[in-house]
Design an enzyme around this catalytic site. Structure first.
Site, PDB file in Angstrom:
ATOM      1  CE  LYS A  57      -3.097 -13.133 -14.055  1.00  0.00           C
ATOM      2  NZ  LYS A  57      -3.494 -13.653 -15.372  1.00  0.00           N
ATOM      3  CD  GLN A 101      -5.355 -11.867 -17.969  1.00  0.00           C
ATOM      4  OE1 GLN A 101      -4.273 -12.108 -17.453  1.00  0.00           O
ATOM      5  NE2 GLN A 101      -6.481 -12.383 -17.523  1.00  0.00           N
ATOM      6  CG  ASP A 124      -1.121 -18.116 -18.247  1.00  0.00           C
ATOM      7  OD1 ASP A 124      -1.472 -18.230 -17.065  1.00  0.00           O
ATOM      8  OD2 ASP A 124      -1.370 -17.113 -18.948  1.00  0.00           O
TER       9      ASP A 124
HETATM   10  N1  GUN Z   1      -7.949 -15.364 -18.480  1.00  0.00           N
HETATM   11  C1  GUN Z   1      -8.679 -16.041 -17.561  1.00  0.00           C
HETATM   12  N2  GUN Z   1      -7.878 -16.834 -16.828  1.00  0.00           N
HETATM   13  C2  GUN Z   1      -6.623 -16.648 -17.285  1.00  0.00           C
HETATM   14  C3  GUN Z   1      -5.357 -17.181 -16.924  1.00  0.00           C
HETATM   15  O1  GUN Z   1      -5.218 -18.017 -16.016  1.00  0.00           O
HETATM   16  N3  GUN Z   1      -4.299 -16.741 -17.630  1.00  0.00           N
HETATM   17  C4  GUN Z   1      -4.432 -15.847 -18.645  1.00  0.00           C
HETATM   18  N4  GUN Z   1      -3.341 -15.490 -19.309  1.00  0.00           N
HETATM   19  N5  GUN Z   1      -5.572 -15.339 -19.012  1.00  0.00           N
HETATM   20  C5  GUN Z   1      -6.666 -15.737 -18.329  1.00  0.00           C
END
Ligand code: GUN
Length: 293
Positions: A57, A101, A124
């Site tokens: 990311k 995350q 998100d």
């Molecule tokens: N953990 C698994 N998928 C995601 C996601 O799409 N965003 C975040 N922040 N954590 C995750």
């Protein structure tokens, strides 16, 4: 739509195109405003898979010309410390998106942490207000994996109206928001899960089958209707005699009669990150002209 005859849906290529469009918009906006979108990424602890996702990311944020702020916090970080950091980032005008995350360590409650993020910076789309806005058909920041899934489906099928979509999995991150998006596309939507009776038959009735359960190769070839489009959201690490390999929730080698299927890796995964960048750009745009959006 130039790849209609291809059995594999190339998420990598479609994501690369989306990132290129985002990069050129970022550059245009920078010329006009002198500013670039800023994304803050918070990782708590050192879960190996999360570290890889966060590194990807961060790298792609920078590659599209945006600013990326990475916060790596220890496994022992308290909820109060995490919320204090989020509140500071909420006030920071150079930060337009905030991502925590998941999963978080046991001493922190994910729901409280996510809901501390300013709604307009929740790239998100996990904040309860964004989830509610999506469910009621209002404009919102939409979770990235469902958004990427619908983009892949529309790229392949065009209009989704009237198709029967079966979503296997009911998580807040994928299954529930995806079912809302597919409803908004006028699909008939069935959400199936681990308690569903006769899952194979439910899957066999799908024109669009999305697997998001995190169970390696749960969905077998004979669960797939001939001509269905299959999106495999699962990313499972399987250890066997040949070492560690990544497999999805679908037994892809048995799915030759599907019209199209996403590979794992290289299907939905790249779309998730591209959609995160798209959401960050959207949050930045709204910060420039809040009344107009
Ligand atoms: N953990 C698994 N998928 C995601 C996601 O799409 N965003 C975040 N922040 N954590 C995750």
């Amino acid at each position: 739509m130039d790849a209609v005859s291809d059995h594999h849906i190339d998420g990598k290529q479609i994501a690369a195109q989306l990132r290129a469009n985002i990069a050129s918009e970022v550059s245009e906006l920078k010329d006009v405003t002198g500013e670039v979108p800023g994304l803050a990424i918070i990782l708590v602890g050192d879960d190996p898979a999360s570290r890889v996702y966060v590194a990807n990311k961060h790298r792609q944020t920078v590659e599209t010309g945006m600013k990326s702020l990475e916060f790596r916090l220890s496994e022992q970080t308290t909820q109060a410390e995490l919320v204090a950091l989020i509140e500071r980032l909420n006030e920071d005008h150079s930060v337009h998106g905030i991502l925590v995350q998941l999963p978080l360590p046991a001493q922190t409650e994910a729901e409280a942490v996510i809901n501390a993020i300013a709604v307009e910076k929740d790239v998100d789309g996990f904040h309860v207000l964004n989830a509610g806005r999506l469910a009621t058909g209002l404009a919102s920041l939409v979770p990235c994996t469902p958004l990427g899934t619908v983009m892949l489906l529309k790229d392949r099928l065009g209009d989704l109206s009237g198709l029967h979509a079966v979503v296997v999995g009911r998580s807040n991150i994928v299954g529930k928001p995806l079912s809302q998006l597919l409803l908004a596309e006028n699909c008939t939507v069935t959400v199936a899960h681990s308690h569903s009776r006769n899952l194979p038959d439910i899957c066999r009735s799908a024109d669009i089958l999305v697997a998001a359960v995190g169970r390696p190769e749960l969905i077998r070839g004979d669960w797939i209707k001939p001509g269905a489009v299959v999106i495999d959201v699962g990313i499972n690490r399987l250890s066997d005699r040949d070492g560690v390999r990544l497999v999805g929730d679908v037994a892809t080698s048995e799915a030759g009669h599907a019209a199209a299927i996403t590979p794992v890796p290289g299907g939905v995964g790249p779309m998730t990150i591209a959609c995160l960048l798209s959401n960050t750009l959207q949050a930045f745009r709204r910060s420039l002209a809040p009344a107009a959006s």
